[in-house]
Design a protein around this motif. Structure first.
Motif, PDB file in Angstrom:
ATOM      1  N   GLN A   1     -10.567   1.534  -1.080  1.00 13.38           N
ATOM      2  CA  GLN A   1      -9.246   0.995  -1.432  1.00 13.38           C
ATOM      3  C   GLN A   1      -9.285   0.363  -2.818  1.00 13.38           C
ATOM      4  O   GLN A   1     -10.117  -0.507  -3.080  1.00 13.38           O
ATOM      5  CB  GLN A   1      -8.839  -0.059  -0.378  1.00 13.38           C
TER       6      GLN A   1
ATOM      7  N   TYR B   1       0.811  -1.225   0.000  1.00 16.25           N
ATOM      8  CA  TYR B   1       0.000   0.000   0.000  1.00 16.25           C
ATOM      9  C   TYR B   1       0.842   1.272   0.000  1.00 16.25           C
ATOM     10  O   TYR B   1       0.289   2.368  -0.084  1.00 16.25           O
ATOM     11  CB  TYR B   1      -0.941   0.013   1.213  1.00 16.25           C
TER      12      TYR B   1
ATOM     13  N   ARG C   1     -12.829  -5.056   3.564  1.00 17.95           N
ATOM     14  CA  ARG C   1     -11.818  -4.171   2.998  1.00 17.95           C
ATOM     15  C   ARG C   1     -12.379  -2.762   2.949  1.00 17.95           C
ATOM     16  O   ARG C   1     -13.591  -2.542   2.855  1.00 17.95           O
ATOM     17  CB  ARG C   1     -11.421  -4.624   1.583  1.00 17.95           C
ATOM     18  N   ASP C   2     -11.470  -1.790   3.010  1.00 22.55           N
ATOM     19  CA  ASP C   2     -11.877  -0.386   2.901  1.00 22.55           C
ATOM     20  C   ASP C   2     -12.562  -0.183   1.547  1.00 22.55           C
ATOM     21  O   ASP C   2     -11.985  -0.478   0.491  1.00 22.55           O
ATOM     22  CB  ASP C   2     -10.622   0.494   3.017  1.00 22.55           C
TER      23      ASP C   2
END
Length: 462
Positions: free
Chosen positions: A417, A370, A413-414
């Motif tokens: 993202q 990331y 998950r975000d």
């Protein structure tokens, strides 16, 4: 005040037992009071004693020559008797005095039932007169023909007269109840200590801890409840274990066909000359890689959550971090990420080496993945007297504060993202941290990215 009222309205077992105790005490007291009153109704205590009779007979004998003085004295004596008996001046509710001499009445209380005449001297008798029932007793003087009769009403009203005049029967109960509340509350709290011990053990458990309750009470009722809870935990544990084994077996079985698929697709690429077909095959390989990674993550998660084969032993954390960073160095180099590691000495922790490897791989790999290209990932280990702290920081987009608890859930998950992932990495990190009685926390790094902090307690130096 509102909270106090809300708590007061909430039913509690302690309050229920206390109310039951107070009601039982009141019932027993009323039964005792009824028995006392019933005995008094049958044989009024004022009629049983001889002192009153002998005093009046003595007055009659000594004041025989002064009839007016005798009448005045007996009048005052009668008022004193009624005051002591209760019921006021009403002869139908109170005691009456009748004095006879030579079978003639020389004095009687106001309204006294003069028709009451006892046939047995010294005995309690119930006699009907003037349409009512009376209880009376007569004693006769040994020196003259004088006799004294005390008469009390024997009807149902007499019960209420006693209840009113003998207030001290009820007053002790009313006085004692407030003072009995605290001992009753204290005794119930002491009696419920074993219950609270079981409650505290259940409350202190984590959702993953499905082992039997350690508190084994001696009390039969509580032991039955604990046995039932342990049976329920055993069923849940078996069900969870079957689910974990099924997922692990399924993931393990998927690895072979996925690997075969990748080999076949890569072999097929050499026979395809069309660019569009090559692009399609490359897409299949990328999907295969993601599926293989998901299978590996599932296996790691199942192993991390399993409670078997978890023999703890000293693990050189510093050396282990260096090994995992060296393994991930190609991935970092591919993205131009600079890896930095800070640790003053070799630090050891007590744990399972394979599980710690999973934790480090996920945390460091996520930081590399990331971080922006050309960025920096910093890994630091600090040691104090009672804990070892691992920090992994990156310069990526980070995770919003409101999602930092949710990202530990499986497959979460975000939503913002864009980077691909399985959503299992931080779930594995949390499972490994819990296995080592450690805590994991997410915060913002100095570069505005994500910082993962893992605290290992009770580390031991080699």
């Amino acid at each position: 005040m509102r909270n106090f009222c809300r708590r007061l309205k909430t039913p509690t077992l302690v309050r229920r037992i206390m109310i039951a105790q107070m009601l039982l005490l009141t019932l027993l007291w009323c039964l005792f009071l009824t028995y006392i009153l019933w005995e008094n109704l049958r044989s009024p205590s004022m009629l049983l004693g001889n002192q009153t009779y002998e005093t009046i007979l003595t007055l009659v004998d000594r004041m025989d020559d002064r009839p007016q003085d005798l009448t005045d004295v007996l009048e005052k004596f009668s008022k004193a008797l009624r005051e002591g008996y209760g019921g006021g001046e009403d002869p139908e509710l109170s005691i009456s005095l009748i004095v006879r001499k030579n079978n003639a009445i020389i004095y009687s209380s106001d309204g006294a039932p003069t028709g009451v005449t006892n046939t047995l001297y010294g005995k309690i008798q119930n006699i009907e007169s003037e349409g009512r029932t009376w209880t009376s007793r007569t004693l006769k003087s040994g020196n003259s023909d004088a006799e004294v009769t005390l008469v009390t009403p024997a009807g149902g009203w007499n019960f209420f007269i006693y209840l009113n005049s003998r207030g001290y029967y009820i007053l002790p109960l009313l006085v004692c109840i407030p003072f009995l509340l605290f001992p009753a509350w204290l005794s119930i709290r002491i009696a419920m200590r074993p219950w609270n011990k079981v409650v505290n053990e259940i409350a202190s458990r984590t959702p993953e801890d499905l082992s039997p309750l350690k508190a084994v009470p001696k009390h039969r009722e509580l032991r039955q409840m604990v046995d039932a809870v342990n049976v329920f935990l055993a069923r849940v544990r078996e069900s969870t274990e079957r689910e974990r084994v099924f997922i692990a077996d399924a993931a393990h079985e998927l690895r072979t066909p996925l690997a075969a698929m990748r080999i076949n697709v890569e072999a097929l690429q050499s026979y395809v000359s069309s660019d569009s077909q090559q692009e399609l095959l490359a897409g299949i390989i990328r999907s295969n890689s993601r599926a293989a990674r998901l299978v590996n993550q599932l296996l790691l998660l199942m192993h991390s959550e399993a409670r078997i084969d978890t023999v703890m032993e000293p693990v050189p954390l510093t050396t282990l971090i260096q090994e995992r960073m060296a393994m991930l160095a190609p991935l970092a180099a591919e993205r131009g990420i600079e890896l930095e590691f800070y640790s003053h000495d070799e630090i050891w922790v007590t744990g399972v080496r394979e599980r710690l490897m999973s934790l480090l791989d996920n945390v460091i790999e996520n930081a590399i993945k990331y971080s922006p290209e050309g960025g920096r990932v910093e890994v630091e280990v600090r040691s104090s007297y009672d804990a070892t702290q691992l920090r992994v920081s990156d310069a990526g987009p980070g995770i919003p504060a409101e999602l930092r608890e949710r990202v530990f859930d499986r497959f979460f998950r975000d939503p913002n993202q864009m980077q691909s992932g399985s959503g299992l990495g931080l779930a594995i990190v949390k499972a490994v941290a819990q296995l080592h009685n450690s805590s994991v926390r997410l915060s913002t790094s100095a570069e505005g990215g994500l910082m993962v902090t893992v605290n290992f307690p009770n580390h031991r130096a080699a």
